[in-house]
Scaffold this motif. Structure first.
Motif, mmCIF file in Angstrom:
data_model
loop_
_atom_site.group_PDB
_atom_site.id
_atom_site.type_symbol
_atom_site.label_atom_id
_atom_site.label_comp_id
_atom_site.label_asym_id
_atom_site.label_seq_id
_atom_site.Cartn_x
_atom_site.Cartn_y
_atom_site.Cartn_z
ATOM 1 N N SER A 110 0.845 -1.195 0.000
ATOM 2 C CA SER A 110 0.000 0.000 0.000
ATOM 3 C C SER A 110 0.880 1.244 0.000
ATOM 4 O O SER A 110 2.057 1.197 0.363
ATOM 5 N N GLN A 111 0.286 2.371 -0.389
ATOM 6 C CA GLN A 111 1.041 3.612 -0.464
ATOM 7 C C GLN A 111 1.336 4.156 0.934
ATOM 8 O O GLN A 111 0.582 3.928 1.870
ATOM 9 N N ALA A 112 2.448 4.870 1.034
ATOM 10 C CA ALA A 112 2.856 5.455 2.310
ATOM 11 C C ALA A 112 3.634 6.727 2.046
ATOM 12 O O ALA A 112 4.193 6.919 0.960
ATOM 13 N N SER A 113 3.657 7.613 3.032
ATOM 14 C CA SER A 113 4.478 8.818 2.955
ATOM 15 C C SER A 113 5.335 8.882 4.202
ATOM 16 O O SER A 113 4.928 8.431 5.280
ATOM 17 N N ILE A 114 6.538 9.422 4.064
ATOM 18 C CA ILE A 114 7.442 9.492 5.204
ATOM 19 C C ILE A 114 8.142 10.851 5.217
ATOM 20 O O ILE A 114 8.532 11.375 4.168
ATOM 21 N N GLU A 115 8.244 11.444 6.398
ATOM 22 C CA GLU A 115 8.948 12.712 6.574
ATOM 23 C C GLU A 115 10.230 12.453 7.360
ATOM 24 O O GLU A 115 10.259 11.595 8.247
ATOM 25 N N ARG A 116 11.279 13.221 7.037
ATOM 26 C CA ARG A 116 12.571 13.028 7.685
ATOM 27 C C ARG A 116 13.107 14.339 8.228
ATOM 28 O O ARG A 116 12.799 15.418 7.714
ATOM 29 N N ASP A 117 13.908 14.227 9.266
ATOM 30 C CA ASP A 117 14.595 15.393 9.791
ATOM 31 C C ASP A 117 15.585 15.892 8.730
ATOM 32 O O ASP A 117 16.398 15.104 8.226
#
Length: 214
Positions: free
Chosen positions: A156-163
């Motif tokens: 499934s689709q996912a989004s990820i944020e990073r420092d």
């Protein structure tokens, strides 16, 4: 990758300590409340998993906490757990604050079971279904094993944020869940120390906290 019911009355609220990811862990969380509701009875600890193909068996220990709603009433639970992982085979032992085993979760690619004090084991082909039948809700068992590794689950689709400075993940969203990465262990390889998960499905909020000890 110990349990649940009206833990505020019997024992609990939710903080899970885990080292690595695991579906079993999630089931463990859910089982806790149902288990403690049975009173002071406990189960015999499960036998240690053994490897048949030469691979090492992973062992994790921790604490967990969960906040949820059941029949329109806010509830919360917490406890400790011991988790064994051998490939796709998982065994999670849920304990109360006094160290008594209150639930045992077993899961493999073919079936899942939940053992509660004084009751016949609950079984089914999917871990989430077993949890929902026993507890009235299900946790993201399949995704958690990946999210604890700071990865999105396949399928499934996912989004990820990073420092922007460290490039460590700060938040991941997938399958309606928001996973906030709150703390990491020092050193290498990178390992998460605490994550908070939240979801509001059909007006029924669910919040999970995992704190990794080692």
């Amino acid at each position: 990758m110990r349990m649940m019911s009206t833990f505020s009355q019997r024992t609990v609220s939710f903080s899970l300590v885990a080292s690595r990811s695991g579906r079993a862990m999630m089931l463990a969380l859910a089982c806790a409340s149902a288990v403690l509701a049975t009173g002071c009875a406990s189960l015999a600890p499960p036998a240690p998993l053994t490897s048949s193909d030469g691979t090492s068996v992973e062992h994790y220990r921790g604490r967990f906490s969960v906040r949820y709603e059941q029949n329109g009433e806010a509830r919360n639970t917490y406890g400790n757990f011991e988790w064994q992982q051998n490939g796709e085979n998982s065994t999670v032992q849920l304990l109360d604050p006094l160290g008594q085993t209150q639930a045992i979760v077993r899961e493999n690619p073919r079936s899942a079971s939940l053992e509660l004090p004084g009751k016949a084991p609950l079984t089914g082909p999917r871990l989430e279904d077993v949890m929902h039948d026993a507890l009235g809700f299900a946790l993201p068992v399949g995704g958690l094993r990946y999210w604890l590794r700071m990865q999105s689950a396949p399928g499934s689709q996912a989004s990820i944020e990073r420092d922007p400075q460290t490039q460590r993940p700060t938040q991941l969203k997938q399958d309606g869940w928001t996973i906030d990465y709150q703390a990491y262990f020092d050193g290498s390889p990178l390992r998460v120390k605490r994550i908070d998960l939240s979801r509001d499905l059909d007006g029924s909020p669910l919040a999970v906290r995992l704190v990794i000890d080692e």
